[in-house]
Scaffold this motif. Structure first.
Motif, short mmCIF file in Angstrom:
data_model
loop_
_atom_site.label_atom_id
_atom_site.label_comp_id
_atom_site.label_asym_id
_atom_site.label_seq_id
_atom_site.Cartn_x
_atom_site.Cartn_y
_atom_site.Cartn_z
N UNK A 94 0.85 -1.44 -0.11
CA UNK A 94 -0.06 -0.02 -0.08
C UNK A 94 0.91 1.24 0.07
N UNK A 95 1.02 1.85 -1.30
CA UNK A 95 1.91 3.06 -1.25
C UNK A 95 1.20 4.28 -0.85
N UNK A 96 0.24 4.23 -0.14
CA UNK A 96 -0.52 5.38 0.51
C UNK A 96 0.02 5.34 2.07
N UNK A 97 0.63 4.11 2.56
CA UNK A 97 0.65 4.16 3.98
C UNK A 97 1.79 4.98 4.18
N UNK A 98 1.80 6.05 5.40
CA UNK A 98 2.91 7.03 5.56
C UNK A 98 4.40 6.15 6.05
N UNK A 99 5.41 6.67 5.66
CA UNK A 99 6.69 5.99 5.68
C UNK A 99 6.92 6.01 7.34
N UNK A 100 8.04 5.11 7.75
CA UNK A 100 8.71 5.26 9.05
C UNK A 100 9.51 6.55 9.24
N UNK A 101 9.12 7.37 10.18
CA UNK A 101 9.69 8.98 10.13
C UNK A 101 11.16 8.55 10.74
N UNK A 102 11.90 9.36 9.86
CA UNK A 102 13.37 9.25 10.24
C UNK A 102 13.77 10.31 11.44
N UNK A 103 14.18 9.99 12.43
CA UNK A 103 14.73 10.77 13.56
C UNK A 103 15.87 11.32 13.39
N UNK A 104 15.77 12.67 13.21
CA UNK A 104 16.68 13.64 12.82
C UNK A 104 17.28 14.11 14.28
N UNK A 105 18.89 14.25 14.33
CA UNK A 105 19.36 14.46 15.46
C UNK A 105 19.43 16.03 15.41
N UNK A 106 19.83 16.79 16.60
CA UNK A 106 20.29 18.17 16.39
C UNK A 106 20.86 18.63 17.52
N UNK A 107 21.45 19.76 17.26
CA UNK A 107 22.51 20.27 18.19
C UNK A 107 22.31 20.28 19.77
N UNK A 108 22.89 19.83 20.52
CA UNK A 108 22.62 19.80 22.03
C UNK A 108 22.50 21.26 22.47
N UNK A 109 21.71 21.65 23.27
CA UNK A 109 21.31 23.02 23.62
C UNK A 109 22.63 23.83 24.19
N UNK A 110 23.59 22.77 24.87
CA UNK A 110 24.74 23.58 25.30
C UNK A 110 25.67 23.63 24.14
N UNK A 111 25.81 22.91 23.38
CA UNK A 111 26.52 23.55 21.98
C UNK A 111 25.78 24.44 21.46
N UNK A 112 24.71 24.84 21.60
CA UNK A 112 23.83 25.89 20.58
C UNK A 112 24.40 27.01 21.12
#
Ligand code: DAH
Length: 347
Positions: A94-112
């Motif tokens: 079923x090509x209409x089923x939403x894909x598995x979300x890719x979890x994006x990392x991001x910069x740690x608040x301390x590094x920000x």
């Protein structure tokens, strides 16, 4: 015999109608039509019949065999179709089923916050440098005017590697002052962020490993006014134009005069209390100590071959976690190290 054949016919047809898999159908084929099957067993008895009876029974037997064979083929087709249908249903895409979300990392608040601080100082002409976390006691203490026997060198505060206490995990980024002055002639204008280590129990504002940012500016005519301007500019850019801060006189062996700078506690807004309880973020002080600073001690300059009659300089060393806590309104230092994504995703 006729009855026997009729019995086999009925049983075979009933069993075939029930069969729902190719394996069961094959079993039934062997059971009824095989060489050792029931029908063959009956046909073997034909020899005992009279010559008149024989062709009659032969016809009946053939009719039964035919009927079973036809039924078998019919059921085979139906079962195979059902098996195929099931397989197609299971494998359908079923090509209409939403894909598995890719979890994006991001910069740690301390590094920000570190990036913000670096960007501000770089825009003002500072060079970012880095140096070793495993440091010589000579750089961490001695050349910072902290002689042997000084309480800051105590074994209860410092992680030493050797019995003679000559190698350690740096307790501060200040040794980077010595390394910078060894490597360059004035004017010197550097910022040195990095990890430091102390034998501290972890609590809301302490951790045995934390980050500092060291700053050092050496040139002719550098004054305490330049130091205050640099730090006030930083605080206003991070915490807003109305940021509340204070300078207190203090003592450090490697600066003279020395001071500490505090920022008003972002949790209790300087009152020291939250809902009638002592504020857990500033321990009721109303202020959070952010950094130590001062004018570089003439002995330190001299030790690095810089003439204190001609040059002066200021230095500061601030705690990055505490800067980030104020910037991001984080009430407990341990959250910064826990790395719980529910916490990190808020920034
Ligand atoms: N290194 C000191 C500490 O860890 C902080 C500090 C004080 C740094 C005065 C400096 C300074 O550069 O001038 O507590």
């Amino acid at each position: 015999m006729k009855q026997q054949l009729e019995h086999i016919r009925q049983q075979a047809i009933a069993a075939l109608n029930e069969a729902d898999s190719p394996a069961v159908l094959e079993d039934l084929r062997i059971k009824y039509l095989g060489k050792k099957g029931e029908l063959t067993a009956v046909l073997k008895l034909m020899g005992k019949l009279t010559p008149e009876e024989r062709p009659v029974m032969g016809q009946v037997a053939n009719a039964v065999r035919n009927e079973i064979e036809i039924k078998l083929e019919e059921r085979k087709a139906a079962v195979n179709a059902a098996v195929l249908e099931k397989k197609l249903a299971e494998e359908s895409l079923d090509v209409t089923i939403p894909g598995t979300p890719v979890i994006m990392g991001k910069e740690h608040p301390m590094n920000q916050v570190l990036q913000e601080i670096k960007a501000l100082f770089v825009s003002r002409g500072y060079t970012i440098i880095e140096g070793p976390e495993v440091e010589l006691a000579e750089y961490n203490f001695t050349r910072l005017n902290t002689e042997e026997g000084h309480p800051a060198r105590d074994r209860s505060d410092t992680f030493y590697f050797t019995d003679d206490d000559s190698l350690l995990l740096r307790t501060q980024t200040s040794p980077m002052q010595i390394r910078a002055m060894e490597n360059a002639k004035p004017p010197i204008c550097i910022l040195a962020p990095g990890r430091v280590y102390r034998k501290d129990e972890a609590d809301a504002t302490h951790s045995p490993m934390f980050h500092q940012i060291e700053g050092l500016v050496i040139d002719e005519h550098i004054t305490m006014g330049n130091l205050k301007a640099a730090l006030i500019t930083l605080m206003r850019s991070l915490y807003g134009e109305d940021a509340q801060m204070r300078f207190r006189p203090h003592h450090f062996p490697f600066t003279e005069p020395s001071c500490e700078m505090d920022m008003q506690c972002h949790k209790c807004h300087g009152t020291g209390e939250v809902d009638g309880q002592v504020c857990s973020t500033c321990h009721g002080e109303g202020w959070i100590e952010l950094l130590g600073a001062g004018m570089v001690h003439p002995k330190v300059l001299e030790g690095c071959g810089i003439d204190p009659e001609k040059y002066s300089g200021f230095a500061f060393g601030m705690g990055l976690e505490r800067m980030a806590m104020g910037r991001r309104k984080i009430n407990d230092l341990r959250l910064i190290f826990d790395n719980d994504v529910r916490f990190l995703n808020q920034f």
